[in-house]
Write an enzyme that holds these catalytic residues in place. Sequence first.
Site, PDB file in Angstrom:
ATOM      1  N   GLU A   1       0.982   3.849   1.889  1.00  8.02           N
ATOM      2  CA  GLU A   1       1.502   4.263   3.199  1.00  8.02           C
ATOM      3  C   GLU A   1       2.640   3.346   3.657  1.00  8.02           C
ATOM      4  O   GLU A   1       3.639   3.820   4.201  1.00  8.02           O
ATOM      5  CB  GLU A   1       0.390   4.251   4.254  1.00  8.02           C
ATOM      6  CG  GLU A   1      -0.787   5.171   3.946  1.00  8.02           C
ATOM      7  CD  GLU A   1      -1.930   4.459   3.227  1.00  8.02           C
ATOM      8  OE1 GLU A   1      -1.669   3.617   2.335  1.00  8.02           O
ATOM      9  OE2 GLU A   1      -3.096   4.745   3.550  1.00  8.02           O
TER      10      GLU A   1
ATOM     11  N   CYS B   1      -2.167  -0.266   7.369  1.00 11.43           N
ATOM     12  CA  CYS B   1      -1.373   0.958   7.301  1.00 11.43           C
ATOM     13  C   CYS B   1      -1.481   1.765   8.591  1.00 11.43           C
ATOM     14  O   CYS B   1      -0.511   2.371   9.033  1.00 11.43           O
ATOM     15  CB  CYS B   1      -1.795   1.780   6.095  1.00 11.43           C
ATOM     16  SG  CYS B   1      -1.405   0.938   4.536  1.00 11.43           S
TER      17      CYS B   1
ATOM     18  N   HIS C   1       0.853  -1.194   0.000  1.00 11.59           N
ATOM     19  CA  HIS C   1       0.000   0.000   0.000  1.00 11.59           C
ATOM     20  C   HIS C   1       0.891   1.248   0.000  1.00 11.59           C
ATOM     21  O   HIS C   1       2.051   1.193   0.436  1.00 11.59           O
ATOM     22  CB  HIS C   1      -0.899   0.013   1.239  1.00 11.59           C
ATOM     23  CG  HIS C   1      -2.005  -1.003   1.200  1.00 11.59           C
ATOM     24  ND1 HIS C   1      -3.077  -0.985   2.056  1.00 11.59           N
ATOM     25  CD2 HIS C   1      -2.188  -2.070   0.375  1.00 11.59           C
ATOM     26  CE1 HIS C   1      -3.890  -1.996   1.771  1.00 11.59           C
ATOM     27  NE2 HIS C   1      -3.362  -2.676   0.759  1.00 11.59           N
TER      28      HIS C   1
ATOM     29  N   CYS D   1      -5.947   2.077   5.744  1.00 13.85           N
ATOM     30  CA  CYS D   1      -6.603   0.818   6.105  1.00 13.85           C
ATOM     31  C   CYS D   1      -6.005   0.351   7.438  1.00 13.85           C
ATOM     32  O   CYS D   1      -5.018   0.917   7.909  1.00 13.85           O
ATOM     33  CB  CYS D   1      -6.366  -0.219   5.009  1.00 13.85           C
ATOM     34  SG  CYS D   1      -4.700  -0.912   5.024  1.00 13.85           S
TER      35      CYS D   1
HETATM   36 ZN   LIG Z   1      -3.335   0.257   3.633  1.00 14.20          ZN
END
Ligand SMILES: [Zn+2]
Length: 157
Positions: A56, A87, A54, A84
């Site tokens: 992040e 993260c 992801h 999410c």
């Molecule tokens: Zn994430």
Amino acid sequence: MSDNDFLFMRRAIEISLENVKKGRGPFGAVITRKGKILAESCNLVTELNDPTAHAEINVIRVAAQRLKTFDLSGCVIYSSCEPCPMCLGAIYWARIDKVFFANTTADAKSIGFADSRIYEEISRPLQERHIEFRQLLREEALGAFKAWEESENRVEY
Ligand SMILES: [Zn+2]
């Protein structure tokens, strides 16, 4: 909110749009330190076949490598979307000071990214989760914890 906050978030959003044009997920993130951009990244899940890639997570990795530390205290993250749970956890582990986000979890859900499903799982008892969780061999595993406590060359984090 300062002018710089808007500037850095616009950069994260710009990265997210560039990522879509490259056929990747619509997510971008920027980490700043002392009012300057330290690291930038984007979602690379499909590119790397890495479900943890992801924006992040990637930007935290770049920032930590650049600063040569796992402690990102004093840093701020600007993410084009609300993080999410994975993260969010990474942001806490990295000790980032502050999080700015643009799109919300609900916005992500509306285009098929069900982060909210994972947030719901966290509050459920283990036996009610969609993925089966079983605990075993605790006594054996505790050996590593005891060794850590007694270790003289451990690096606390
Ligand atoms: Zn994430």
